[in-house]
Write an enzyme that holds these catalytic residues in place. Sequence first.
Site, mmCIF file in Angstrom:
data_model
loop_
_atom_site.group_PDB
_atom_site.id
_atom_site.type_symbol
_atom_site.label_atom_id
_atom_site.label_comp_id
_atom_site.label_asym_id
_atom_site.label_seq_id
_atom_site.Cartn_x
_atom_site.Cartn_y
_atom_site.Cartn_z
ATOM 1 N N ASP A 33 -41.964 104.301 62.898
ATOM 2 C CA ASP A 33 -41.231 103.895 61.700
ATOM 3 C C ASP A 33 -40.665 102.477 61.852
ATOM 4 O O ASP A 33 -40.341 102.045 62.958
ATOM 5 C CB ASP A 33 -40.079 104.884 61.463
ATOM 6 C CG ASP A 33 -39.476 104.735 60.088
ATOM 7 O OD1 ASP A 33 -40.181 104.299 59.157
ATOM 8 O OD2 ASP A 33 -38.281 105.044 59.940
ATOM 9 N N ASN A 81 -47.681 109.087 52.037
ATOM 10 C CA ASN A 81 -47.873 107.631 51.998
ATOM 11 C C ASN A 81 -48.746 107.174 50.838
ATOM 12 O O ASN A 81 -48.779 105.976 50.518
ATOM 13 C CB ASN A 81 -48.468 107.121 53.310
ATOM 14 C CG ASN A 81 -47.484 107.105 54.461
ATOM 15 O OD1 ASN A 81 -47.877 107.129 55.631
ATOM 16 N ND2 ASN A 81 -46.193 107.058 54.159
#
Length: 258
Positions: A33, A81
Amino acid sequence: MPAPVPPYPHPSGAVAPQIPKEFVPRHVAVVMDGNGRWANARGLPRVEGHKAGEASLLDVVAGAIEVGVEYVSAYAFSTENWSRSPDEVRFLMGFNRDVLRRRRDLMDSWGVRVRWAGRRPRLWRSVINELETAERQTRGNSTCTLTMCVNYGGRAEVADAAQALAKDVAAGKVNPDKINEKVFARYLDEPDLPDVDLFLRSSGEQRTSNFMIWQAAYAELVFLDEPWPDVDRRHLWRAVEEYARRDRRYGGAVDKPS
């Protein structure tokens, strides 16, 4: 088959800590991340953060080999995503494909077995081809297993497993009265993947984000403040040292004498 070569050393000269094997996590799940935030903080497009994160993944895999971690699972593209901008989705599809193409020979030379977990629908055919090529090329390796989780979601994996199990029940292949956790686990994307011992996430966020929710039920969680492009094998080693200090009871408890 040639013997695996050791990974390149860390530029700083740092070496892996000596930790007894029984205290080293067998399986580490990694949420990479902070790529976009890393890029934005430098006035760069978000995609530059993803590019910079490639070296971090390679270095973490190198560090896993050196410290004795047998399995690394990397959250490369989630089922959620797809909601990002079309330009970023296109970049990530092409980037994942090209990383596999560029790096599979290196992974192979290290003795890394590359595997893929995730859904086929919507995933670019060229990405699937590279994933399957890497799987075939590295199938015989055993130094470490790198599972690339592409178009993957923990809930999606559980839902897909439930659907496949239901079909087998309807076909008379499985007795519903015999279904337990062990039976259900056979229907997961990678049924022979061991449970996650250490769950590692970068960039200061403290959540699991739908990653390996079945396998990580009893994982130890370690959160790094650094964004993913600033992470290397030394961060993994510190997380492994933290893991080694923890008392894992799996729901049990032992009274300590007073």
